[in-house]
Motif scaffolding. Structure first.
Motif, PDB file in Angstrom:
ATOM      1  N   HIS A  94      -5.248  -2.096  -3.673  1.00  0.00           N
ATOM      2  CA  HIS A  94      -6.238  -1.740  -2.656  1.00  0.00           C
ATOM      3  C   HIS A  94      -6.230  -0.227  -2.521  1.00  0.00           C
ATOM      4  N   GLY A  95      -7.283   0.396  -3.008  1.00  0.00           N
ATOM      5  CA  GLY A  95      -7.409   1.841  -2.893  1.00  0.00           C
ATOM      6  C   GLY A  95      -8.867   2.231  -2.950  1.00  0.00           C
ATOM      7  N   HIS A  96      -9.098   3.522  -2.933  1.00  0.00           N
ATOM      8  CA  HIS A  96     -10.461   4.058  -2.966  1.00  0.00           C
ATOM      9  C   HIS A  96     -10.493   5.105  -4.077  1.00  0.00           C
ATOM     10  N   PHE A  97     -11.026   4.679  -5.217  1.00  0.00           N
ATOM     11  CA  PHE A  97     -10.892   5.451  -6.448  1.00  0.00           C
ATOM     12  C   PHE A  97     -11.503   6.842  -6.325  1.00  0.00           C
ATOM     13  N   MET A  98     -12.725   6.925  -5.844  1.00  0.00           N
ATOM     14  CA  MET A  98     -13.351   8.244  -5.713  1.00  0.00           C
ATOM     15  C   MET A  98     -12.705   9.036  -4.579  1.00  0.00           C
ATOM     16  N   GLY A  99     -12.195   8.351  -3.570  1.00  0.00           N
ATOM     17  CA  GLY A  99     -11.439   9.042  -2.530  1.00  0.00           C
ATOM     18  C   GLY A  99     -10.213   9.715  -3.100  1.00  0.00           C
ATOM     19  N   LEU A 100      -9.575   9.058  -4.059  1.00  0.00           N
ATOM     20  CA  LEU A 100      -8.429   9.645  -4.755  1.00  0.00           C
ATOM     21  C   LEU A 100      -8.845  10.921  -5.466  1.00  0.00           C
ATOM     22  N   PHE A 247     -13.985  11.765 -10.545  1.00  0.00           N
ATOM     23  CA  PHE A 247     -13.648  10.559 -11.308  1.00  0.00           C
ATOM     24  C   PHE A 247     -12.560  10.865 -12.332  1.00  0.00           C
ATOM     25  N   ASP A 248     -12.727  11.939 -13.069  1.00  0.00           N
ATOM     26  CA  ASP A 248     -11.749  12.315 -14.088  1.00  0.00           C
ATOM     27  C   ASP A 248     -10.387  12.608 -13.468  1.00  0.00           C
ATOM     28  N   LEU A 249     -10.378  13.288 -12.322  1.00  0.00           N
ATOM     29  CA  LEU A 249      -9.114  13.580 -11.638  1.00  0.00           C
ATOM     30  C   LEU A 249      -8.438  12.292 -11.179  1.00  0.00           C
ATOM     31  N   ALA A 250      -9.233  11.313 -10.741  1.00  0.00           N
ATOM     32  CA  ALA A 250      -8.672  10.036 -10.302  1.00  0.00           C
ATOM     33  C   ALA A 250      -8.033   9.291 -11.470  1.00  0.00           C
ATOM     34  N   SER A 261      -4.733  -0.366 -13.737  1.00  0.00           N
ATOM     35  CA  SER A 261      -5.827  -1.113 -13.126  1.00  0.00           C
ATOM     36  C   SER A 261      -5.924  -0.738 -11.657  1.00  0.00           C
ATOM     37  N   PHE A 262      -7.151  -0.862 -11.104  1.00  0.00           N
ATOM     38  CA  PHE A 262      -7.390  -0.357  -9.752  1.00  0.00           C
ATOM     39  C   PHE A 262      -8.387  -1.265  -9.047  1.00  0.00           C
ATOM     40  N   HIS A 263      -8.000  -1.822  -7.891  1.00  0.00           N
ATOM     41  CA  HIS A 263      -8.921  -2.586  -7.053  1.00  0.00           C
ATOM     42  C   HIS A 263      -9.589  -1.599  -6.097  1.00  0.00           C
ATOM     43  N   ASP A 264     -10.856  -1.303  -6.352  1.00  0.00           N
ATOM     44  CA  ASP A 264     -11.585  -0.302  -5.575  1.00  0.00           C
ATOM     45  C   ASP A 264     -12.221  -0.974  -4.360  1.00  0.00           C
ATOM     46  N   ALA A 265     -11.721  -0.640  -3.178  1.00  0.00           N
ATOM     47  CA  ALA A 265     -12.025  -1.398  -1.961  1.00  0.00           C
ATOM     48  C   ALA A 265     -13.277  -0.904  -1.249  1.00  0.00           C
ATOM     49  N   GLY A 266     -14.434  -1.168  -1.875  1.00  0.00           N
ATOM     50  CA  GLY A 266     -15.695  -0.898  -1.218  1.00  0.00           C
ATOM     51  C   GLY A 266     -16.488   0.223  -1.849  1.00  0.00           C
ATOM     52  N   ILE A 267     -17.454  -0.107  -2.716  1.00  0.00           N
ATOM     53  CA  ILE A 267     -18.276   0.924  -3.354  1.00  0.00           C
ATOM     54  C   ILE A 267     -19.753   0.581  -3.189  1.00  0.00           C
ATOM     55  N   GLY A 268     -20.586   1.628  -3.186  1.00  0.00           N
ATOM     56  CA  GLY A 268     -22.025   1.468  -3.057  1.00  0.00           C
ATOM     57  C   GLY A 268     -22.745   1.739  -4.359  1.00  0.00           C
ATOM     58  N   VAL A 465       1.890 -18.001  -0.351  1.00  0.00           N
ATOM     59  CA  VAL A 465       0.807 -17.149  -0.861  1.00  0.00           C
ATOM     60  C   VAL A 465       1.396 -15.928  -1.567  1.00  0.00           C
ATOM     61  N   PRO A 466       0.712 -15.419  -2.588  1.00  0.00           N
ATOM     62  CA  PRO A 466       1.144 -14.164  -3.208  1.00  0.00           C
ATOM     63  C   PRO A 466       0.712 -12.986  -2.341  1.00  0.00           C
ATOM     64  N   ILE A 467       1.341 -11.856  -2.527  1.00  0.00           N
ATOM     65  CA  ILE A 467       0.934 -10.624  -1.849  1.00  0.00           C
ATOM     66  C   ILE A 467       0.478  -9.627  -2.904  1.00  0.00           C
ATOM     67  N   VAL A 468      -0.683  -9.025  -2.665  1.00  0.00           N
ATOM     68  CA  VAL A 468      -1.194  -7.952  -3.509  1.00  0.00           C
ATOM     69  C   VAL A 468      -0.774  -6.633  -2.873  1.00  0.00           C
ATOM     70  N   ASN A 469      -0.046  -5.804  -3.607  1.00  0.00           N
ATOM     71  CA  ASN A 469       0.485  -4.545  -3.067  1.00  0.00           C
ATOM     72  C   ASN A 469      -0.427  -3.378  -3.436  1.00  0.00           C
ATOM     73  N   GLY A 470      -0.155  -2.211  -2.871  1.00  0.00           N
ATOM     74  CA  GLY A 470      -0.942  -1.025  -3.167  1.00  0.00           C
ATOM     75  C   GLY A 470      -0.617   0.085  -2.196  1.00  0.00           C
ATOM     76  N   THR A 471      -1.486   1.095  -2.154  1.00  0.00           N
ATOM     77  CA  THR A 471      -1.228   2.257  -1.295  1.00  0.00           C
ATOM     78  C   THR A 471      -2.380   2.586  -0.350  1.00  0.00           C
ATOM     79  N   ASP A 472      -3.562   2.032  -0.607  1.00  0.00           N
ATOM     80  CA  ASP A 472      -4.755   2.391   0.175  1.00  0.00           C
ATOM     81  C   ASP A 472      -5.101   3.865  -0.015  1.00  0.00           C
ATOM     82  N   VAL A 473      -4.764   4.425  -1.173  1.00  0.00           N
ATOM     83  CA  VAL A 473      -5.079   5.814  -1.459  1.00  0.00           C
ATOM     84  C   VAL A 473      -6.558   6.081  -1.173  1.00  0.00           C
ATOM     85  N   PRO A 474      -6.955   7.177  -0.540  1.00  0.00           N
ATOM     86  CA  PRO A 474      -6.164   8.341  -0.158  1.00  0.00           C
ATOM     87  C   PRO A 474      -5.560   8.295   1.245  1.00  0.00           C
TER      88      PRO A 474
END
Length: 574
Positions: A94-100, A247-250, A261-268, A465-474
């Motif tokens: 769970h993160g925000h790729f472009m936010g990163l 994007f390249d920096l991310a 791999s990256f779960h991007d939590a909300g994109i338009g 239940v399994p747990i999906v981990n992450g950082t919520d970056v940024p």
């Protein structure tokens, strides 16, 4: 003629067999062999192996080193781990790729420990900015400061110092949580947010949000939850050039941290178009599992009509919807069943109507989309579980494997913990939030609620239940080892307290690694192609300089990523 025909047939069969054998022989020859260290597979049937062989982007062998000869040729690349440790490539759950990416382009405030440190960073940004140019940043968190300013309203700083160092440049600084923002006077002037008299304080109320004001009706510069849009709508949109750079920096930041791999939590729409273009150009670089933003109803309707996009190239998959249903605990926006301990009469915010959650869940079941709802407070979690359950009971679509998620699931009422397993709902939790938030979260919730319902990892795992981990970056730095450390120690990143907070809820090291690999893959319907080192799965790996499964816990945070391997190619090397 019959004998000649028979001979020709036999020759054809023999030739075909030889060609088939040669073809098979070519197929099993490895492009890459990795050996010489400890390799953790996250495969219960074979927890460790001595060597791995890769053909193209897939694993063709995982086993004993003595069995490698059949896969090796003079052209096979060899990687000797030299005693290092390898695991499957890590999955940011769970993160925000472009936010990163943008956090590396804009003013990064994640490491600031006081209001004054923010002011010093903004001084530098103002000196380098064009007249009137917006200055943006993210990462401050008042609850983590080591010293507090004299003037505070509702536990937050006020804008006067910020406005003083930037009188002509509008400034907007997003809270680390992403659920509040801090603006200077110039930004508020542009947005038309002006002082109000005591009698007219309700004239600028925002549903699902709050403008913080002092006792005289003056805005303090803090905008909570949906009130942030009063400022953000005036910030100029980004350029294509800047987006591509972010994007390249991310991508590079992911590689440095062993993330493949990256779960991007909300994109338009804009980010979807960018990702599709980067994929077309061969520059995607990370396997993205994207969630459609729930704020854009037209976008959702378009995707419901067209259906999910499940990428056969395993690079960009869009099959889920992200809903933002409450705020963050730090800004007192998390939606609670009982009032905040440190702000009586305040219960947080419902930032999205619960009826829309149910509607989205019904649409998800009907059209094949996973629903991922942000919920931090116990009331938000309960309300979402209720809506999921209603949708499942009412839906005519019999979807046994919906894998609906709740993002964060940070604070739960004890009665709701078993409901995740009962409903088949996956908690996507960022363990590093416990390290960052727990020292002050007790002020928000009080001891009883903390002990019975906050960061309940082991209780959820034991429920089935399994747990999906992450950082919520940024919101937090992308470093997965920080979340891994928090998972197994329940300590702050400074190593406190001794024994950890609520230690019964610690994950084992096996559980923590699984939450960043196979269980994270499960959370995206991708456990059959990634998340463990098994024949037929994608060749995504990370190599560490220490054995994170056995070293003393205090050494986990000193561990470094030596190599990141993506699709059988080394993309990062220390």
């Amino acid at each position: 003629m019959k004998k000649l025909s028979l001979r020709l047939s036999m020759l054809c069969v023999m030739a075909f067999s030889i060609l088939a054998c040669n073809s098979q022989s070519d197929q099993i020859k490895a492009d890459l062999i990795i050996k010489g260290g400890t390799i953790y597979t996250v495969n219960d049937q074979q927890p460790t192996v001595e060597a791995v062989a890769v053909k193209n982007d897939k694993i063709i062998f995982a086993g004993a080193e003595k069995d490698l000869a059949a896969y090796q040729t003079e052209k096979t690349q060899l990687i000797d781990l030299k005693g290092a440790t390898m695991t499957p490539g890590l999955i940011e759950g769970h993160g925000h790729f472009m936010g990163l990416g943008y956090n590396e382009l804009n003013v990064d405030l994640l490491d600031t420990k006081s209001y004054q440190e923010i002011i010093e960073k903004i001084k530098i940004a103002v000196a380098n900015a064009e007249p009137g140019q917006w200055i943006t940043g993210r990462g401050w968190h008042q609850s983590k400061w080591t010293e507090m300013p004299d003037d505070m309203v509702n536990g937050f700083q006020t804008h006067e110092l910020l406005s003083e160092v930037s009188p002509d440049n509008p400034v907007y600084l997003r809270h680390a949580s992403g659920h509040a923002g801090f603006a200077n006077a110039k930004a508020m002037q542009i947005a038309g947010v002006m002082p109000l008299s005591k009698e007219s304080l309700n004239n600028q109320e925002v549903e699902g949000g709050e403008i913080f004001r002092d006792e005289n009706g003056n805005p303090t510069g803090i905008f909570n939850e949906r009130a942030m849009s009063l400022i953000t709508q005036h910030i100029p949109e980004s350029t294509e050039e800047k987006d591509r750079k972010a994007f390249d920096l991310a991508v590079k930041a992911c590689y440095r941290n062993g993330i493949t791999s990256f779960h991007d939590a909300g994109i338009g729409r804009e980010n979807i178009a960018l990702y599709q273009q980067m994929k077309k150009e061969g520059k995607l670089g990370v396997r993205i599992y994207a969630m459609l933003t729930g704020w854009d109803k037209e976008l959702l309707e378009e995707w419901y009509t067209n259906g999910p996009e499940i990428d056969s190239a395993n690079l960009l998959t869009i099959r889920s919807v992200k809903l933002n249903c409450d705020g963050a605990l730090g800004s007192r926006g998390a939606w609670l069943l009982e009032e905040y301990t440190d702000r009586p009469g305040h219960f947080g915010h419902e930032t999205l109507p619960m009826e829309f959650v149910k509607e989205t869940a019904l649409n998800g079941l009907k059209h094949g989309f996973q629903v991922c709802a942000h919920a931090i407070g116990d009331r938000a979690n309960r309300e979402i579980l209720d809506r999921y359950e209603l949708a499942m009971n009412e839906s005519t679509e019999k979807v046994a494997d919906h894998r609906f998620r709740i993002e964060h699931a940070q604070h739960l009422h004890p009665e709701d913990i078993p409901r995740f397993a009962e409903l088949g709902v996956i908690p996507a939790m960022q363990a590093v939030h416990m390290s960052s938030d727990r020292p002050w979260a007790i002020d928000r919730l009080g001891q009883k609620r903390i002990e019975e319902g906050a960061y309940m990892w082991q209780a959820l795992l034991q429920s089935g239940v399994p747990i999906v981990n992450g950082t919520d970056v940024p919101v937090e730095p992308i470093n997965p080892l920080a979340s891994y450390y928090a998972s197994v120690t329940r300590k702050t990143l400074e190593g406190k307290p001794e024994g950890g907070y609520e230690p019964a809820q610690k994950m084992t090291r096996e559980q923590a690694l699984r939450s960043y690999t196979l269980d994270a893959a499960y959370g995206a319907f991708e456990e059959n192609i990634k998340g463990s080192i098994e024949v037929g799965k994608l060749a995504d790996f990370v190599v560490f300089d220490q054995d994170i499964m056995t070293i003393p816990e205090e050494k986990i945070l000193t561990t470094k990523v030596l190599k990141t391997i993506f699709g059988g190619k080394v993309v990062f090397e220390q």
